[in-house]
Enzyme design. Structure first.
Site, PDB file in Angstrom:
ATOM      1  CG  ASN A   1     -16.516 -13.427   5.276  1.00  0.00           C
ATOM      2  OD1 ASN A   1     -17.268 -14.450   5.738  1.00  0.00           O
ATOM      3  ND2 ASN A   1     -15.565 -13.170   4.525  1.00  0.00           N
ATOM      4  CD1 TRP A   2     -19.747 -12.460  11.363  1.00  0.00           C
ATOM      5  CD2 TRP A   2     -21.063 -13.820  12.265  1.00  0.00           C
ATOM      6  NE1 TRP A   2     -20.732 -11.787  11.981  1.00  0.00           N
ATOM      7  CE2 TRP A   2     -21.601 -12.665  12.541  1.00  0.00           C
ATOM      8  CE3 TRP A   2     -21.733 -15.114  12.734  1.00  0.00           C
ATOM      9  CZ2 TRP A   2     -22.547 -12.182  13.348  1.00  0.00           C
ATOM     10  CZ3 TRP A   2     -22.659 -14.657  13.458  1.00  0.00           C
ATOM     11  CH2 TRP A   2     -23.110 -13.425  13.979  1.00  0.00           C
ATOM     12  CE  LYS A   3     -12.387 -13.618   6.855  1.00  0.00           C
ATOM     13  NZ  LYS A   3     -11.025 -13.381   6.218  1.00  0.00           N
TER      14      LYS A   3
ATOM     15  CG  HIS B   1     -13.939 -14.234   0.635  1.00  0.00           C
ATOM     16  ND1 HIS B   1     -12.703 -14.580   1.189  1.00  0.00           N
ATOM     17  CD2 HIS B   1     -14.057 -12.918   1.382  1.00  0.00           C
ATOM     18  CE1 HIS B   1     -12.312 -14.049   2.075  1.00  0.00           C
ATOM     19  NE2 HIS B   1     -13.061 -13.171   2.356  1.00  0.00           N
TER      20      HIS B   1
ATOM     21  CD  GLU C   1     -10.576 -16.091   3.806  1.00  0.00           C
ATOM     22  OE1 GLU C   1     -11.840 -16.339   4.069  1.00  0.00           O
ATOM     23  OE2 GLU C   1      -9.823 -15.151   4.014  1.00  0.00           O
TER      24      GLU C   1
ATOM     25  CD  GLU D   1     -13.318  -8.928   0.726  1.00  0.00           C
ATOM     26  OE1 GLU D   1     -13.042  -8.375   2.004  1.00  0.00           O
ATOM     27  OE2 GLU D   1     -13.250 -10.134   0.484  1.00  0.00           O
TER      28      GLU D   1
ATOM     29  N   GLY E   1      -7.161 -10.271   6.412  1.00  0.00           N
ATOM     30  CA  GLY E   1      -6.696 -11.099   7.513  1.00  0.00           C
ATOM     31  C   GLY E   1      -4.985 -10.814   7.853  1.00  0.00           C
TER      32      GLY E   1
ATOM     33  CB  SER F   1      -6.530  -5.469   7.732  1.00  0.00           C
ATOM     34  OG  SER F   1      -6.014  -6.662   7.695  1.00  0.00           O
TER      35      SER F   1
ATOM     36  N   GLY G   1     -14.041  -8.766   7.840  1.00  0.00           N
ATOM     37  CA  GLY G   1     -13.433 -10.150   8.297  1.00  0.00           C
ATOM     38  C   GLY G   1     -13.460 -10.285   9.745  1.00  0.00           C
ATOM     39  N   GLY G   2     -12.023 -10.254  10.588  1.00  0.00           N
ATOM     40  CA  GLY G   2     -11.925 -10.188  11.768  1.00  0.00           C
ATOM     41  C   GLY G   2     -12.719  -9.456  12.778  1.00  0.00           C
TER      42      GLY G   2
HETATM   43  C1  PEP Z   1     -12.795 -10.677   4.535  1.00  0.00           C
HETATM   44  O1  PEP Z   1     -12.775 -12.068   4.832  1.00  0.00           O
HETATM   45  O2  PEP Z   1     -13.587 -10.469   3.806  1.00  0.00           O
HETATM   46  C2  PEP Z   1     -11.766  -9.438   5.099  1.00  0.00           C
HETATM   47  C3  PEP Z   1     -11.891  -8.493   4.640  1.00  0.00           C
HETATM   48  O3  PEP Z   1     -11.212  -9.950   6.390  1.00  0.00           O
HETATM   49  P1  PEP Z   1     -10.223  -9.039   7.257  1.00  0.00           P
HETATM   50  O4  PEP Z   1     -11.221  -8.014   7.699  1.00  0.00           O
HETATM   51  O5  PEP Z   1     -10.296 -10.001   8.538  1.00  0.00           O
HETATM   52  O6  PEP Z   1      -9.026  -8.579   6.627  1.00  0.00           O
END
Ligand code: PEP
Length: 256
Positions: free
Chosen positions: A9-11, A96, A98, A168, A174, A214, A235-236
């Site tokens: 997930n590049w957001k 998601h 967010e 999640e 994040g 994470s 994500g990151g």
């Molecule tokens: C996400 O946004 O779905 C996520 C899991 O982010 P991160 O890996 O950065 O915690």
């Protein structure tokens, strides 16, 4: 046997040039693992076509980060399921955290999006997870259950086969604070048992449940080793091809 599935997930990151470079690097580093795992990347809407081209025939799936439930019309700024299909999307992230917590998307909206996506032939990655205060108050199970029951309301067992669930925990997204493998396994098992009750044992055994929050190259193997963790939503760490490929490799090496 469930095939692990890893989504990136590049957001709201990358630009036209870096999105294409990242997609090419991910394709090159992950392609040889695709017999053991499914992989997708979810760039921002505006780069979907360019990323689709960059992925070429690598076998890596293209996903969007959101979709609107109406088919067309006066919905300024929104993107329909058919538009996503038109640019080559196979997957779409729905619900998601967010979007739930920043954009204030409700379970009812998420339910409409899931139904529209499945009906259009997209494969939704349906995100659920509790806030830190909910975990501290011992409400993780009830929060996640409610999100799944309301999100999947009215979706038949046949249609639910299209869904991947991503657990999640919001406090882990994040933040660098991942759930422990035991915490993840506990919730994943609970989700699988819930699917058996809501639908049937067969679907519960088949449904892919990703962990997200994470995930990094150095914690992926232990998380992937949990019996009910079937891959990750990342994500990151999905923004660096080497890191993402290391996570994909850890999932590919999951012991059966
Ligand atoms: C996400 O946004 O779905 C996520 C899991 O982010 P991160 O890996 O950065 O915690």
């Amino acid at each position: 046997m469930r095939k692990p599935f890893i989504g990136g997930n590049w957001k709201m990151n990358t630009d036209g040039k870096s999105a294409v470079e990242l997609a090419k690097a991910v394709a090159q580093k992950c392609q040889q693992l695709l017999s053991k795992v499914d992989v997708s990347v979810c760039p921002p809407f505006v780069y979907l076509s360019a990323v689709k081209n960059a992925l070429g025939s690598s076998g890596i799936g293209l996903g969007a980060q959101d979709v609107y439930f109406e088919a067309k019309g006066a919905f300024t700024g929104e993107i329909s399921c058919q538009m996503l299909k038109d640019v080559g999307c196979k997957y779409v992230i729905i619900g998601h955290s967010e979007r739930r917590h920043v954009i204030k998307e409700t379970d009812a909206i998420i339910n409409k999006k899931l139904i529209a996506a499945i009906d259009a032939g997209l494969l939704p990655i349906f995100c659920v997870g509790e806030l830190l205060e909910e975990r501290k108050a011992g409400k993780t199970e009830s929060v996640v259950k409610e999100q799944i029951q309301k999100g999947m309301a009215g979706i038949t067992a046949q249609k639910a086969k299209a869904i991947t669930i991503a657990y999640e925990p919001v406090w882990a997204i994040g933040t660098g604070l991942n759930a422990t493998p035991q915490q993840a396994q506990e919730v994943h098992l609970m989700i699988r048992q819930l699917i058996a009750v809501m639908y049937n044992k067969e679907l519960a055994e088949q449904i892919i449940i990703q962990y997200g929050g994470s995930v990094k190259a150095d914690n992926a193997a232990e998380l992937a080793g949990q019996p009910d963790v079937d891959g990750f939503l990342v994500g990151g760490a999905s923004l660096k091809a080497d890191d993402f490929a290391a996570i994909v490799k850890a999932a590919a090496e999951k012991k059966k």
